[in-house]
Design an enzyme around this catalytic site. Structure first.
Site, PDB file in Angstrom:
ATOM      1  CB  CYS A 113      -0.936   0.024   1.206  1.00 56.35           C
ATOM      2  SG  CYS A 113      -2.108  -1.319   1.165  1.00 56.35           S
ATOM      3  CG  HIS A 257      -3.426   3.529   1.271  1.00 53.82           C
ATOM      4  ND1 HIS A 257      -3.722   2.980   0.049  1.00 53.82           N
ATOM      5  CD2 HIS A 257      -3.552   2.529   2.188  1.00 53.82           C
ATOM      6  CE1 HIS A 257      -3.995   1.693   0.213  1.00 53.82           C
ATOM      7  NE2 HIS A 257      -3.903   1.401   1.498  1.00 53.82           N
ATOM      8  CG  ASN A 287      -6.647  -0.975   0.144  1.00 56.06           C
ATOM      9  OD1 ASN A 287      -5.888  -0.559  -0.728  1.00 56.06           O
ATOM     10  ND2 ASN A 287      -6.228  -1.337   1.341  1.00 56.06           N
TER      11      ASN A 287
HETATM   12  O1  UT7 Z   1      -4.092  -0.797   3.274  1.00 51.49           O
HETATM   13  C1  UT7 Z   1      -3.659  -1.378   4.446  1.00 51.49           C
HETATM   14  C2  UT7 Z   1      -4.407  -2.634   4.574  1.00 51.49           C
HETATM   15  N1  UT7 Z   1      -5.521  -2.769   5.429  1.00 51.49           N
HETATM   16  C3  UT7 Z   1      -6.042  -1.889   6.290  1.00 51.49           C
HETATM   17  O2  UT7 Z   1      -5.675  -0.766   6.455  1.00 51.49           O
HETATM   18  C4  UT7 Z   1      -7.190  -2.414   7.103  1.00 51.49           C
HETATM   19  C5  UT7 Z   1      -7.151  -1.922   8.530  1.00 51.49           C
HETATM   20  N2  UT7 Z   1      -8.205  -2.542   9.325  1.00 51.49           N
HETATM   21  C6  UT7 Z   1      -9.519  -2.310   9.111  1.00 51.49           C
HETATM   22  O3  UT7 Z   1      -9.870  -1.559   8.208  1.00 51.49           O
HETATM   23  C7  UT7 Z   1     -10.521  -2.943  10.035  1.00 51.49           C
HETATM   24  O4  UT7 Z   1      -9.837  -3.567  11.097  1.00 51.49           O
HETATM   25  C8  UT7 Z   1     -11.446  -3.980   9.323  1.00 51.49           C
HETATM   26  C9  UT7 Z   1     -12.399  -3.265   8.384  1.00 51.49           C
HETATM   27  C10 UT7 Z   1     -10.636  -4.994   8.558  1.00 51.49           C
HETATM   28  C11 UT7 Z   1     -12.283  -4.715  10.363  1.00 51.49           C
HETATM   29  O5  UT7 Z   1     -13.018  -3.793  11.131  1.00 51.49           O
HETATM   30  P1  UT7 Z   1     -13.052  -3.912  12.724  1.00 51.49           P
HETATM   31  O6  UT7 Z   1     -13.963  -2.853  13.201  1.00 51.49           O
HETATM   32  O7  UT7 Z   1     -11.629  -3.901  13.223  1.00 51.49           O
HETATM   33  O8  UT7 Z   1     -13.730  -5.315  12.927  1.00 51.49           O
HETATM   34  P2  UT7 Z   1     -13.149  -6.591  13.682  1.00 51.49           P
HETATM   35  O9  UT7 Z   1     -11.955  -7.119  12.998  1.00 51.49           O
HETATM   36  O10 UT7 Z   1     -13.068  -6.271  15.131  1.00 51.49           O
HETATM   37  O11 UT7 Z   1     -14.326  -7.580  13.488  1.00 51.49           O
HETATM   38  C12 UT7 Z   1     -15.565  -7.389  14.112  1.00 51.49           C
HETATM   39  C13 UT7 Z   1     -16.450  -8.545  13.730  1.00 51.49           C
HETATM   40  C14 UT7 Z   1     -15.772  -9.912  13.923  1.00 51.49           C
HETATM   41  O12 UT7 Z   1     -16.755 -10.775  14.421  1.00 51.49           O
HETATM   42  P3  UT7 Z   1     -16.778 -11.153  15.985  1.00 51.49           P
HETATM   43  O13 UT7 Z   1     -15.462 -11.798  16.263  1.00 51.49           O
HETATM   44  O14 UT7 Z   1     -16.973  -9.854  16.700  1.00 51.49           O
HETATM   45  O15 UT7 Z   1     -17.950 -12.076  16.064  1.00 51.49           O
HETATM   46  C15 UT7 Z   1     -15.396 -10.318  12.518  1.00 51.49           C
HETATM   47  O16 UT7 Z   1     -15.393 -11.716  12.355  1.00 51.49           O
HETATM   48  O17 UT7 Z   1     -16.759  -8.453  12.308  1.00 51.49           O
HETATM   49  C16 UT7 Z   1     -16.521  -9.719  11.716  1.00 51.49           C
HETATM   50  N3  UT7 Z   1     -16.182  -9.527  10.300  1.00 51.49           N
HETATM   51  C17 UT7 Z   1     -17.121  -9.413   9.354  1.00 51.49           C
HETATM   52  N4  UT7 Z   1     -18.450  -9.428   9.403  1.00 51.49           N
HETATM   53  C18 UT7 Z   1     -19.119  -9.278   8.249  1.00 51.49           C
HETATM   54  C19 UT7 Z   1     -14.965  -9.425   9.723  1.00 51.49           C
HETATM   55  N5  UT7 Z   1     -15.100  -9.261   8.395  1.00 51.49           N
HETATM   56  C20 UT7 Z   1     -16.434  -9.252   8.130  1.00 51.49           C
HETATM   57  C21 UT7 Z   1     -17.188  -9.112   6.953  1.00 51.49           C
HETATM   58  N6  UT7 Z   1     -18.529  -9.119   7.068  1.00 51.49           N
HETATM   59  N7  UT7 Z   1     -16.624  -8.927   5.734  1.00 51.49           N
END
Ligand code: UT7
Length: 330
Positions: A113, A257, A287
């Site tokens: 990225c 980004h 992204n």
């Molecule tokens: O370019 C650099 C690369 N990446 C990034 O910059 C990404 C940085 N991180 C993020 O943007 C966020 O951490 C995410 C969008 C990936 C995730 O958001 P979050 O608010 O941190 O959610 P989380 O990982 O705490 O997940 C919350 C819940 C989990 O379920 P449980 O364990 O609470 O039951 C996940 O399993 O959301 C679940 N989850 C989803 N639910 C529906 C994870 N992915 C999905 C999905 N749809 N696609």
């Protein structure tokens, strides 16, 4: 003499994939994706019809046209990508051939990225050294063919899209310049955002078990990446401003980004800038890794967010971890 961005452009595949389309592939919802990321849709290539060098060439042609130069006028091609058409060779040489350039140096850099902010500094220094005069610099990715569209990979599969952006950089005849760049890395976070397989220590590079266990797909510790992104990006922008005796009010637009709309909001908040000054188009493209900055730059300019003579900052954070920012007098 400075470095001028004399042309820029982007290309995204025609195939629009909405969050509702993803709902049919794995356990997710439009509400979750919009609320957690700000993404509504992204573009995916039609499988086996386009690859990373193809979409790069389409973006490059737009940038060449804007700069009013021909492909034969180029004397260097640099492509930032972590999704080259093939592992060997990179896409730089493929783009050189597809564009019909002379036999000029052409190569890839990776940096995920952060590829565009890293490459922009490198190309700037090449031009300032006098070694190259007209450079095509590309950020391009086809991510859609390498994602895990099952419940196992839903945290990453919902985020990424395909796209390409291109800059033409030349000696500046006016005040335009890449004034300064600051780059960082911290390799101890390797496993917080990586793809384990192929692996150079593994005979054959990829095993059947790697495929069965999903090690061929990107894996991310989303919360750790998020936490570092919202800290490191504002910090490097602040450092760049201070080093150049500028304040945030001198900057017309920050092209960040596009990883997550909540990250962009946090960057704006921590820099005490209104959202109008920090561009976002993640709702349309997701992204696209190394391509987000040239795509956002081109759209922000088209929307009148900045004009010639304005100060712009580009900033990114990604796998490695790597991060950095460039200060541009456009
Ligand atoms: O370019 C650099 C690369 N990446 C990034 O910059 C990404 C940085 N991180 C993020 O943007 C966020 O951490 C995410 C969008 C990936 C995730 O958001 P979050 O608010 O941190 O959610 P989380 O990982 O705490 O997940 C919350 C819940 C989990 O379920 P449980 O364990 O609470 O039951 C996940 O399993 O959301 C679940 N989850 C989803 N639910 C529906 C994870 N992915 C999905 C999905 N749809 N696609």
């Amino acid at each position: 003499m400075g470095t001028k961005i004399s042309g820029f452009g982007f290309y995204v595949p025609e195939n629009v994939v909405t969050n509702f389309d993803l709902e049919k592939m794995f356990n997710t919802s439009n509400e979750w994706i919009v609320e957690r990321t700000g993404i509504h849709e992204r573009r995916f290539i039609a499988s086996n019809e386009q690859n990373t060098s193809d979409i790069s060439v389409l973006a490059a042609k737009k940038a060449l046209k804007m700069a009013n130069i021909e492909a034969e006028d180029l004397d260097l091609i640099v492509a930032a990508t972590m999704t080259a058409d093939h592992l060997i060779p990179g896409i730089g040489t493929i783009i050189q051939n597809k564009l019909g350039c002379k036999s000029i140096p052409a190569f890839d850099i990776r940096q995920q990225c952060s590829g565009f902010v890293y490459g922009l500094e490198m190309v700037d220094l090449y031009i300032k050294s006098g070694k190259y005069k007209k450079v095509l610099f590309i950020g391009a990715e086809v991510l859609s063919t390498g994602l895990d569209f099952t419940d196992r990979g839903r945290d990453t599969a919902a985020l990424f899209g395909d796209g390409a952006g291109a800059f033409i950089l030349e000696n500046s005849q006016d005040e335009s310049d890449i004034i300064d760049s600051i780059l960082y890395s911290d390799g101890k976070y390797l496993k917080d955002l990586w793809k384990e397989s192929p692996n150079s220590a593994q005979k054959g590079r990829v095993t059947i078990e790697d495929i069965q266990n999903g090690k061929i797909f990107p894996k991310m510790n989303g919360k750790t990446v998020f936490k570092h992104a919202i800290t490191k990006m504002p910090a490097v922008v602040t450092e760049l401003l201070e080093r150049n005796n500028l304040t945030k009010d001198d900057i017309t637009q920050i092209i960040s980004h596009q990883a997550n709309y909540r990250i962009t909001q946090m960057v704006a908040k921590r820099l005490k800038l209104p959202m109008e000054k920090v561009f976002s188009n993640i709702h349309k493209y997701g992204n696209t890794t190394a391509a987000t900055i040239p795509i956002a730059f081109t759209e922000a300019f088209a929307e009148g967010k900045f004009k010639r003579g304005d100060l712009i900052i580009t900033v990114a954070f990604g796998s490695g971890f790597t991060w950095g920012a460039n200060l541009i007098k456009f």
